[in-house]
Design a protein around this motif. Structure first.
Motif, PDB file in Angstrom:
ATOM      1  N   THR A 106     -50.129 -32.601 -58.288  1.00 48.94           N
ATOM      2  CA  THR A 106     -51.406 -32.912 -57.626  1.00 48.94           C
ATOM      3  C   THR A 106     -51.623 -34.406 -57.448  1.00 48.94           C
ATOM      4  O   THR A 106     -52.399 -34.824 -56.583  1.00 48.94           O
ATOM      5  CB  THR A 106     -52.578 -32.343 -58.438  1.00 48.94           C
ATOM      6  OG1 THR A 106     -52.633 -32.994 -59.734  1.00 48.94           O
ATOM      7  CG2 THR A 106     -52.429 -30.836 -58.638  1.00 48.94           C
ATOM      8  N   GLY A 107     -50.971 -35.212 -58.304  1.00 50.34           N
ATOM      9  CA  GLY A 107     -51.176 -36.654 -58.246  1.00 50.34           C
ATOM     10  C   GLY A 107     -52.542 -37.087 -58.711  1.00 50.34           C
ATOM     11  O   GLY A 107     -52.973 -38.209 -58.444  1.00 50.34           O
ATOM     12  N   SER A 108     -53.233 -36.202 -59.427  1.00 44.86           N
ATOM     13  CA  SER A 108     -54.607 -36.490 -59.823  1.00 44.86           C
ATOM     14  C   SER A 108     -54.872 -36.046 -61.251  1.00 44.86           C
ATOM     15  O   SER A 108     -54.751 -34.854 -61.576  1.00 44.86           O
ATOM     16  CB  SER A 108     -55.581 -35.791 -58.877  1.00 44.86           C
ATOM     17  OG  SER A 108     -56.905 -35.840 -59.377  1.00 44.86           O
ATOM     18  N   GLN A 109     -55.252 -36.992 -62.091  1.00 40.45           N
ATOM     19  CA  GLN A 109     -55.626 -36.657 -63.454  1.00 40.45           C
ATOM     20  C   GLN A 109     -56.875 -35.792 -63.468  1.00 40.45           C
ATOM     21  O   GLN A 109     -57.024 -34.907 -64.331  1.00 40.45           O
ATOM     22  CB  GLN A 109     -55.863 -37.942 -64.259  1.00 40.45           C
ATOM     23  CG  GLN A 109     -55.973 -37.711 -65.761  1.00 40.45           C
ATOM     24  CD  GLN A 109     -56.121 -39.017 -66.531  1.00 40.45           C
ATOM     25  OE1 GLN A 109     -56.801 -39.938 -66.106  1.00 40.45           O
ATOM     26  NE2 GLN A 109     -55.467 -39.092 -67.687  1.00 40.45           N
ATOM     27  N   ALA A 110     -57.756 -35.995 -62.503  1.00 38.92           N
ATOM     28  CA  ALA A 110     -58.973 -35.187 -62.412  1.00 38.92           C
ATOM     29  C   ALA A 110     -58.647 -33.726 -62.150  1.00 38.92           C
ATOM     30  O   ALA A 110     -59.342 -32.819 -62.650  1.00 38.92           O
ATOM     31  CB  ALA A 110     -59.882 -35.727 -61.306  1.00 38.92           C
ATOM     32  N   GLN A 111     -57.587 -33.476 -61.367  1.00 38.49           N
ATOM     33  CA  GLN A 111     -57.174 -32.090 -61.112  1.00 38.49           C
ATOM     34  C   GLN A 111     -56.668 -31.439 -62.391  1.00 38.49           C
ATOM     35  O   GLN A 111     -56.953 -30.262 -62.649  1.00 38.49           O
ATOM     36  CB  GLN A 111     -56.086 -32.060 -60.032  1.00 38.49           C
ATOM     37  CG  GLN A 111     -56.583 -32.371 -58.634  1.00 38.49           C
ATOM     38  CD  GLN A 111     -57.388 -31.219 -58.058  1.00 38.49           C
ATOM     39  OE1 GLN A 111     -56.884 -30.129 -57.863  1.00 38.49           O
ATOM     40  NE2 GLN A 111     -58.662 -31.477 -57.787  1.00 38.49           N
ATOM     41  N   VAL A 112     -55.935 -32.181 -63.190  1.00 37.99           N
ATOM     42  CA  VAL A 112     -55.459 -31.647 -64.463  1.00 37.99           C
ATOM     43  C   VAL A 112     -56.651 -31.327 -65.364  1.00 37.99           C
ATOM     44  O   VAL A 112     -56.682 -30.288 -66.043  1.00 37.99           O
ATOM     45  CB  VAL A 112     -54.517 -32.640 -65.171  1.00 37.99           C
ATOM     46  CG1 VAL A 112     -54.051 -32.072 -66.513  1.00 37.99           C
ATOM     47  CG2 VAL A 112     -53.318 -32.966 -64.295  1.00 37.99           C
ATOM     48  N   ASN A 178     -55.201 -20.111 -77.685  1.00 37.05           N
ATOM     49  CA  ASN A 178     -53.945 -20.833 -77.844  1.00 37.05           C
ATOM     50  C   ASN A 178     -54.239 -22.326 -77.923  1.00 37.05           C
ATOM     51  O   ASN A 178     -54.544 -22.953 -76.908  1.00 37.05           O
ATOM     52  CB  ASN A 178     -53.029 -20.533 -76.637  1.00 37.05           C
ATOM     53  CG  ASN A 178     -51.660 -21.174 -76.744  1.00 37.05           C
ATOM     54  OD1 ASN A 178     -51.463 -22.161 -77.437  1.00 37.05           O
ATOM     55  ND2 ASN A 178     -50.703 -20.616 -76.016  1.00 37.05           N
ATOM     56  N   PRO A 179     -54.165 -22.914 -79.114  1.00 36.70           N
ATOM     57  CA  PRO A 179     -54.466 -24.345 -79.242  1.00 36.70           C
ATOM     58  C   PRO A 179     -53.618 -25.242 -78.351  1.00 36.70           C
ATOM     59  O   PRO A 179     -54.112 -26.235 -77.808  1.00 36.70           O
ATOM     60  CB  PRO A 179     -54.180 -24.626 -80.723  1.00 36.70           C
ATOM     61  CG  PRO A 179     -54.441 -23.310 -81.396  1.00 36.70           C
ATOM     62  CD  PRO A 179     -53.924 -22.278 -80.419  1.00 36.70           C
ATOM     63  N   ALA A 180     -52.350 -24.914 -78.171  1.00 33.32           N
ATOM     64  CA  ALA A 180     -51.471 -25.747 -77.331  1.00 33.32           C
ATOM     65  C   ALA A 180     -51.912 -25.694 -75.881  1.00 33.32           C
ATOM     66  O   ALA A 180     -51.918 -26.717 -75.188  1.00 33.32           O
ATOM     67  CB  ALA A 180     -50.022 -25.285 -77.465  1.00 33.32           C
ATOM     68  N   ARG A 181     -52.299 -24.514 -75.395  1.00 36.74           N
ATOM     69  CA  ARG A 181     -52.740 -24.367 -74.014  1.00 36.74           C
ATOM     70  C   ARG A 181     -53.944 -25.250 -73.719  1.00 36.74           C
ATOM     71  O   ARG A 181     -54.103 -25.769 -72.615  1.00 36.74           O
ATOM     72  CB  ARG A 181     -53.069 -22.898 -73.728  1.00 36.74           C
ATOM     73  CG  ARG A 181     -53.647 -22.610 -72.330  1.00 36.74           C
ATOM     74  CD  ARG A 181     -55.174 -22.604 -72.371  1.00 36.74           C
ATOM     75  NE  ARG A 181     -55.792 -22.391 -71.088  1.00 36.74           N
ATOM     76  CZ  ARG A 181     -56.101 -23.352 -70.220  1.00 36.74           C
ATOM     77  NH1 ARG A 181     -55.772 -24.610 -70.469  1.00 36.74           N
ATOM     78  NH2 ARG A 181     -56.714 -23.060 -69.098  1.00 36.74           N
ATOM     79  N   SER A 182     -54.839 -25.419 -74.703  1.00 40.56           N
ATOM     80  CA  SER A 182     -56.011 -26.272 -74.507  1.00 40.56           C
ATOM     81  C   SER A 182     -55.680 -27.746 -74.685  1.00 40.56           C
ATOM     82  O   SER A 182     -56.258 -28.605 -74.023  1.00 40.56           O
ATOM     83  CB  SER A 182     -57.126 -25.871 -75.479  1.00 40.56           C
ATOM     84  OG  SER A 182     -57.643 -24.600 -75.143  1.00 40.56           O
ATOM     85  N   PHE A 183     -54.745 -28.037 -75.585  1.00 40.70           N
ATOM     86  CA  PHE A 183     -54.398 -29.427 -75.874  1.00 40.70           C
ATOM     87  C   PHE A 183     -53.711 -30.109 -74.692  1.00 40.70           C
ATOM     88  O   PHE A 183     -54.037 -31.250 -74.341  1.00 40.70           O
ATOM     89  CB  PHE A 183     -53.489 -29.488 -77.101  1.00 40.70           C
ATOM     90  CG  PHE A 183     -52.976 -30.880 -77.398  1.00 40.70           C
ATOM     91  CD1 PHE A 183     -53.745 -31.770 -78.125  1.00 40.70           C
ATOM     92  CD2 PHE A 183     -51.729 -31.290 -76.939  1.00 40.70           C
ATOM     93  CE1 PHE A 183     -53.282 -33.057 -78.394  1.00 40.70           C
ATOM     94  CE2 PHE A 183     -51.260 -32.567 -77.204  1.00 40.70           C
ATOM     95  CZ  PHE A 183     -52.039 -33.448 -77.931  1.00 40.70           C
ATOM     96  N   GLY A 184     -52.730 -29.440 -74.078  1.00 41.66           N
ATOM     97  CA  GLY A 184     -51.948 -30.060 -73.010  1.00 41.66           C
ATOM     98  C   GLY A 184     -52.791 -30.585 -71.863  1.00 41.66           C
ATOM     99  O   GLY A 184     -52.726 -31.780 -71.531  1.00 41.66           O
ATOM    100  N   GLY A 189     -55.049 -34.702 -68.861  1.00 43.08           N
ATOM    101  CA  GLY A 189     -56.199 -34.877 -67.973  1.00 43.08           C
ATOM    102  C   GLY A 189     -57.214 -35.879 -68.466  1.00 43.08           C
ATOM    103  O   GLY A 189     -58.229 -36.122 -67.797  1.00 43.08           O
ATOM    104  N   GLY A 190     -56.971 -36.470 -69.642  1.00 39.10           N
ATOM    105  CA  GLY A 190     -57.921 -37.432 -70.197  1.00 39.10           C
ATOM    106  C   GLY A 190     -59.262 -36.808 -70.476  1.00 39.10           C
ATOM    107  O   GLY A 190     -60.308 -37.431 -70.312  1.00 39.10           O
ATOM    108  N   ALA A 191     -59.227 -35.533 -70.919  1.00 37.91           N
ATOM    109  CA  ALA A 191     -60.473 -34.783 -71.099  1.00 37.91           C
ATOM    110  C   ALA A 191     -60.720 -34.423 -72.554  1.00 37.91           C
ATOM    111  O   ALA A 191     -61.266 -33.363 -72.861  1.00 37.91           O
ATOM    112  CB  ALA A 191     -60.441 -33.516 -70.244  1.00 37.91           C
ATOM    113  N   ASP A 195     -65.523 -30.496 -77.446  1.00 39.17           N
ATOM    114  CA  ASP A 195     -65.246 -29.106 -77.089  1.00 39.17           C
ATOM    115  C   ASP A 195     -63.847 -28.688 -77.514  1.00 39.17           C
ATOM    116  O   ASP A 195     -63.618 -27.522 -77.874  1.00 39.17           O
ATOM    117  CB  ASP A 195     -65.363 -28.911 -75.572  1.00 39.17           C
ATOM    118  CG  ASP A 195     -66.796 -29.013 -75.069  1.00 39.17           C
ATOM    119  OD1 ASP A 195     -67.693 -29.287 -75.888  1.00 39.17           O
ATOM    120  OD2 ASP A 195     -67.004 -28.837 -73.863  1.00 39.17           O
ATOM    121  N   LEU A 196     -62.894 -29.619 -77.462  1.00 39.28           N
ATOM    122  CA  LEU A 196     -61.501 -29.281 -77.713  1.00 39.28           C
ATOM    123  C   LEU A 196     -61.289 -28.694 -79.093  1.00 39.28           C
ATOM    124  O   LEU A 196     -60.455 -27.798 -79.270  1.00 39.28           O
ATOM    125  CB  LEU A 196     -60.623 -30.525 -77.537  1.00 39.28           C
ATOM    126  CG  LEU A 196     -59.114 -30.341 -77.789  1.00 39.28           C
ATOM    127  CD1 LEU A 196     -58.518 -29.352 -76.798  1.00 39.28           C
ATOM    128  CD2 LEU A 196     -58.407 -31.689 -77.698  1.00 39.28           C
TER     129      LEU A 196
END
Length: 225
Positions: A106-112, A178-184, A189-191, A195-196
């Motif tokens: 996507t070229g976008s951190q916001a998309q991630v 799944n902790p890994a699914r949320s972490f990646g 994404g710099g998010a 909540d994490l």
């Protein structure tokens, strides 16, 4: 080779997070946000991605692709503590690589960042994540043992259960299990936010519950059909 188990976990988690995240972005790109169709697409994206990962890497590592699953397997004595640590490292690394692929696409951190798991009510999210993870991991534990004597139905059962918990949980917790699914996605994404942490500890509690339920209703893997 022992290293192959960890590489298999890494690659399987890449598939799970990468394809699942692309499913989320596909629904947003086609105007499906907030609709029933979005829930269906995301649920099947993650469920079918898990099925793909199981088929390509399950014979090498057992296809955990999820720290909660590995914790339950550790408690049940199916992996050692050293193996579990290796699996956890591989899973978090794989989730990060999967999200890096999304970033490159996507070229976008916001998309991630749009692929992260989010909730609106903390208490609801905790209860839902513990409950759904317990169901999912219990199915993993039972079907992988059951498959030894009664046919290999585990991949489809596990994949459909992951889809089912997404159907049930997306409106309430975003469905991580799944902790890994949320972490990646959060890392790439710099998010990172408060909540994490719900998605780090609630699935692990769910895994412990699943293990307890499995011990209460054990599968006899020596039984004949």
């Amino acid at each position: 080779m022992v290293i192959n188990k960890y590489l298999a976990e890494l690659m399987g988690t890449v598939i799970l997070v990468g394809l699942g995240s692309m499913g989320i972005l596909a629904t947003l790109a086609t105007g499906g946000e907030g609709t029933t169709a979005q829930i269906v697409v995301i649920a099947f994206a993650f469920g079918l991605a898990l099925l793909a990962g199981i088929w390509v890497a399950g014979h090498v590592s057992g296809a955990h692709f999820n720290p909660a699953v590995t914790l339950a397997m550790l408690l049940d004595g199916r992996v050692s503590i050293a193996e579990a640590i290796g699996y956890w490292v591989a899973q978090f690394a794989g989730a990060t690589v999967g999200s890096l692929i999304i970033l490159g696409t996507t070229g976008s951190q916001a998309q991630v960042a749009l692929t992260t798991t989010r909730y609106s009510d903390l208490t609801t999210a905790i209860v839902v994540e513990i409950t759904l993870t317990a169901v999912f991991v219990w199915v993993v534990m039972a079907t992988t043992r059951f498959a030894r004597s009664r046919g290999n139905h585990a991949p489809l059962a596990i994949a459909l259960t992951l889809a089912a918990v997404h159907f049930a949980g997306i409106p309430f917790s975003g469905t991580s299990v799944n902790p890994a699914r949320s972490f990646g996605p959060a890392a790439v994404g710099g998010a990172f936010s408060s909540d994490l942490w719900v998605y780090m500890y609630a699935p692990l509690i769910g895994a412990i519950v699943a293990w307890a339920l499995y011990k209460l209703f054990p599968v006899d893997d020596t039984a004949e059909v």
